[in-house]
Design a protein around this motif. Structure first.
Motif, PDB file in Angstrom:
ATOM      1  N   ARG A  47       0.831  -1.199   0.000  1.00 32.34           N
ATOM      2  CA  ARG A  47       0.000   0.000   0.000  1.00 32.34           C
ATOM      3  C   ARG A  47       0.871   1.257   0.000  1.00 32.34           C
ATOM      4  N   ASN A  48       0.252   2.357  -0.440  1.00 28.71           N
ATOM      5  CA  ASN A  48       0.890   3.687  -0.370  1.00 28.71           C
ATOM      6  C   ASN A  48       2.281   3.705  -1.009  1.00 28.71           C
ATOM      7  N   PRO A  50       5.067   5.178  -3.050  1.00 27.12           N
ATOM      8  CA  PRO A  50       5.360   6.574  -3.397  1.00 27.12           C
ATOM      9  C   PRO A  50       5.558   6.779  -4.898  1.00 27.12           C
ATOM     10  N   ASN A  70      -3.902   9.838  -5.624  1.00 29.42           N
ATOM     11  CA  ASN A  70      -3.571   9.827  -4.198  1.00 29.42           C
ATOM     12  C   ASN A  70      -4.609   9.068  -3.382  1.00 29.42           C
ATOM     13  N   PRO A  73      -5.662   3.067  -2.786  1.00 30.17           N
ATOM     14  CA  PRO A  73      -4.926   2.469  -1.666  1.00 30.17           C
ATOM     15  C   PRO A  73      -3.476   2.131  -2.014  1.00 30.17           C
ATOM     16  N   GLU A  74      -3.225   1.817  -3.291  1.00 27.04           N
ATOM     17  CA  GLU A  74      -1.886   1.376  -3.676  1.00 27.04           C
ATOM     18  C   GLU A  74      -0.884   2.515  -3.807  1.00 27.04           C
ATOM     19  N   GLU A  76       0.587   6.704  -3.371  1.00 23.37           N
ATOM     20  CA  GLU A  76       0.645   7.946  -2.593  1.00 23.37           C
ATOM     21  C   GLU A  76       1.534   8.936  -3.348  1.00 23.37           C
ATOM     22  N   THR A  78       3.859  11.497  -3.355  1.00 24.24           N
ATOM     23  CA  THR A  78       4.765  12.065  -2.351  1.00 24.24           C
ATOM     24  C   THR A  78       5.608  13.208  -2.893  1.00 24.24           C
TER      25      THR A  78
END
Length: 390
Positions: A47-48, A50, A70, A73-74, A76, A78
């Motif tokens: 998950r998340n 970058p 964003n 779930p997978e 983010e 950054t």
């Protein structure tokens, strides 16, 4: 015979707690490996991850795309680098797994009904994160594209239902066979935990028999049992068989209770499979002890056999995709059949009848190695020592 067997078993239990290496192999490392792998993949799916977004448009539509990326779930977001060069430097440094570049005039061209392109770059050197990044990006862009297309049709007077049908006239019904829950903890831990479990079974068994032969104690055991080799073998194996059966139960608790692995099949069959996996690996360990010229050689062959079994189990590469000789070779590894049985009776929920082959093969692989190595093992114990004392 029973008294002799229990006498050897009692001696083996005393050696277990007085020999540091055996204690580590049999008692310490199995629980360390359980803790490590259950912690490592506790989330099931990454998950998340970058990523960086290079927004050269700065429109409401581009900001919406960043927000949608964003929100998955997978992913983010950054980093928001100002140019492509800066973002590529981030991926080289390993700070991000992907770059999404939104070109200039993106929002304006979308409003004009023009076809536009968003650039997605990802690091395929890391297969799992790159695959998830690509999948999540495609899903987000597909959803946004569908929304734009449907909205255009609605403005032309087409109903919402027909607009959706026009956009996607064919629906798909996907079924994942090898990892149906798409959960990496369920699939990979099923293999890694049991593979290391069998490693400790084999190494403990080899160490138990090999250490006696290394230090010239084989003849002493023959004398204690009045030449009854069966009593020696059963007496030395019994404590470890019962112990590893208990460790296996704890292993299953860590999977099905603590990690909430799916259990869609027969629990008793799975337990029988675990018992046969222990026996089969002990049988192979006895074979390696019998054919080796030294204690060190037996340990090397045993650990190599276990490591290779992971590749032949189908967890890293499907067995049906291997060359025919490799498919035949995979049948010689107990782990191949246990892993198939495990997946059938947990994640796939296949009727018990279709798992009979795995059970039969585990029985065969329990009997076969010790049978072909019996004469050499008998001769070795009566001699009392390895050819080379290393």
């Amino acid at each position: 015979m029973m008294k002799l067997l229990l006498k050897i078993a009692k001696r083996e239990i005393a050696l277990l707690f007085s020999t540091k290496t055996t204690f580590v192999f049999a008692i310490v490392l199995p629980f360390v490996s359980m803790f490590f792998f259950n912690t490592l993949l506790s989330n099931g799916v990454a998950r998340n991850l970058p990523i960086a977004v290079v927004d050269l448009d700065h429109s409401s539509i581009s900001r919406n795309i960043i927000s949608q990326l964003n929100a998955t779930p997978e992913l983010e977001v950054t980093h928001l680098p100002v140019n492509q060069l800066e973002s590529e430097e981030l991926i080289r440094l390993g700070k991000i797994y992907g770059i999404v570049t939104i070109p200039k005039n993106f929002g304006l061209e979308i409003k004009k009904g023009m076809q536009v392109t968003i650039l997605n770059q990802y690091n395929s050197n890391v297969l799992l994160p790159s695959g998830l990044e690509h999948k999540a990006f495609s899903k987000v862009i597909g959803t946004i594209s569908a929304g734009i297309a449907i909205e255009k049709q609605i403005k032309k007077g087409v109903s919402v239902k027909n607009a959706k049908i026009n956009f996607q006239p064919i629906l798909t019904n996907n079924h994942v066979l090898s990892n149906p829950y798409t959960n990496y903890s369920y699939y990979l831990n099923s293999g890694f935990l049991t593979m290391f479990f069998q490693l400790f079974v084999i190494l403990t068994t080899i160490y138990s028999f090999g250490s006696d032969l290394k230090y010239s104690k084989g003849a002493k055991l023959v004398k204690i049992t009045n030449g009854n080799i069966i009593s020696i073998i059963l007496g030395k194996l019994l404590p470890y068989t019962l112990w590893f059966l208990l460790v296996g139960v704890v292993l299953f608790i860590s999977m099905f209770v603590l990690q909430d692995f799916p259990m869609r099949g027969n629990k008793l069959t799975l337990f029988v499979g675990l018992f046969l996996l222990i026996l089969a690996n002990q049988s192979f360990a006895l074979l390696f002890v019998s054919i080796s010229r030294s204690f060190r050689e037996a340990l090397t062959v045993g650990s190599g056999f276990t490591a290779v079994s992971l590749s032949f189990s189908g967890i890293t590469f499907p067995i049906f995709g291997m060359p025919i000789p490799m498919q035949w070779l995979s049948e010689l590894f107990p782990f191949t059949h246990f892993f198939e049985l495990f997946l059938d009776q947990t994640q796939r929920g296949i009727p018990l009848f279709y798992s009979y082959k795995s059970v039969v093969m585990l029985v065969v692989l329990t009997l076969f190695p010790v049978t072909i190595g019996w004469l050499k093992l008998d001769k070795l114990f009566r001699k009392g020592v390895y050819l080379h004392r290393i």
